[in-house]
Design an enzyme around this catalytic site. Structure first.
Site, mmCIF file in Angstrom:
data_model
loop_
_atom_site.group_PDB
_atom_site.id
_atom_site.type_symbol
_atom_site.label_atom_id
_atom_site.label_comp_id
_atom_site.label_asym_id
_atom_site.label_seq_id
_atom_site.Cartn_x
_atom_site.Cartn_y
_atom_site.Cartn_z
ATOM 1 N N LYS A 39 -1.274 -5.748 2.867
ATOM 2 C CA LYS A 39 -1.853 -4.405 3.022
ATOM 3 C C LYS A 39 -0.997 -3.350 2.349
ATOM 4 O O LYS A 39 -1.499 -2.388 1.763
ATOM 5 C CB LYS A 39 -2.019 -4.068 4.502
ATOM 6 C CG LYS A 39 -3.045 -4.942 5.151
ATOM 7 C CD LYS A 39 -3.400 -4.485 6.530
ATOM 8 C CE LYS A 39 -4.734 -5.085 6.894
ATOM 9 N NZ LYS A 39 -5.823 -4.597 6.027
ATOM 10 N N ASP A 239 -7.797 -0.653 2.791
ATOM 11 C CA ASP A 239 -6.569 -0.330 2.051
ATOM 12 C C ASP A 239 -6.871 0.595 0.872
ATOM 13 O O ASP A 239 -6.089 1.491 0.557
ATOM 14 C CB ASP A 239 -5.889 -1.608 1.548
ATOM 15 C CG ASP A 239 -5.366 -2.458 2.699
ATOM 16 O OD1 ASP A 239 -5.060 -1.891 3.766
ATOM 17 O OD2 ASP A 239 -5.276 -3.683 2.524
#
Ligand code: ADP
Ligand code: NA
Length: 290
Positions: A39, A239
């Site tokens: 991430k 993200d």
């Protein structure tokens, strides 16, 4: 003005397998594909592709030259990614012919961050800079506190979700990002409405429906509608949204405009397969008229 991102860097190994292996079974994979993941890395790439100056803070293990090259090719400054004596964080993703998957993750170097290294990386940071954090490394709260003391704005993306991790970092956070499911889990775990949390701004992403902005101090909340697209792969949507939103706000876009911009960027992402490689460039987002 810089976006610092303390976050995970993963080597994702995708094994195409005939079926998910049974306990005790030895199974020959049909194919291996390796990709950049995590991430943290994804959010750094998104912010860099949005046009921000991005310095990633993290760690990898030996043999990770390709990761540095990949991140740099997307415009991410890697000088504060340490090469440590532990394996690079990675995911072993078995993907069966019927689409089912089974995933093993090792945090590796992502779990070997130190407060000293983070403080050194943030040495020149100050007001006007942003620190982006997610929940895939250690030292999240320490980093938030160091940043806060310097007047750096702290943005925390609560994924993978853990209510205790959110509770611990909120007092040192300026903005909380989470999806709709996580928002409901958080309200339940803390027995508190989002509006009463000790953080000034909260953004709840709503998948195809868009995203909601919450100003806890004034009690205001509003939504931007989702961008209609044909989704083929939603990995990395959150993200992409986080990186684009941080970059847009950071360069001075008004919240309404920044939310719409991040929504368009992540909608474009879900029309493509992949993660870091599939996050669109700013020019593509600007040219995108769905
Ligand atoms: P996460 O990936 O963290 O679970 P969401 O699913 O809420 O988060 O997606 C993040 C953002 O990506 C959404 O707010 C939206 O802007 C965009 N997005 C996700 N899925 C779609 C979709 N099917 N169509 C259009 N936009 C999408
Ligand atoms: Na999603």
């Amino acid at each position: 003005m810089t976006i610092y991102c303390l976050g995970s860097v993963n080597a994702d190994h995708f094994y195409a397998v005939p079926h998910i292996p049974e306990p005790g079974e030895t199974l020959a994979a049909l194919e291996l594909t390796t990709g950049l993941g995590g991430k943290g890395a994804n959010q750094s790439v998104a912010a860099a592709k949005a046009g921000a100056q991005v310095i990633h803070i993290g760690g990898v293990g030996p043999g990770s030259e390709w990761i540095f090259e990949r991140l740099e090719s997307y415009g991410v400054d890697t000088r504060h990614i340490a090469t440590l004596d532990v394996p690079t964080g990675h995911a072993i993703i078995n993907v069966a012919e019927d689409g089912e998957n089974a995933i093993v993750i090792l945090a590796g170097a992502n779990g070997a961050q130190s407060e000293d290294r983070i403080a050194a990386a943030l040495q020149d940071a100050g007001a006007g800079d942003v620190l982006l954090i997610q929940n895939e490394t250690n030292c999240q709260v320490e980093a938030a506190r160091v940043a806060r003391e310097k007047g750096v704005e702290v943005v925390y993306s609560a994924a993978p979700f853990d209510a205790e991790a959110v509770r611990a970092i909120l007092p040192a956070t300026d903005m909380l990002l989470l999806n709709e499911v996580e928002a409901a889990q958080l309200e339940k775990a803390l027995e508190q409405s989002l509006f009463s949390l000790p953080v000034a701004r909260i953004v709840v992403t709503l998948g195809a429906k868009g995203a909601r902005w919450i100003d806890t101090r004034s009690g205001d909340s509003w939504e931007v509608a989702g961008t209609r697209v044909e989704a083929v792969d939603t990995t990395g949507a959150g993200d992409t949204f986080a990186g684009y939103l941080a970059a847009a706000l950071h360069e001075g876009m008004k919240p309404e405009e920044a939310m719409a911009f991040a929504g368009k960027a992540s909608a474009l992402k879900v029309t493509r397969h992949g993660t870091a490689n599939a996050i669109p460039m700013r020019a593509e987002v600007e040219a995108f008229s769905p």
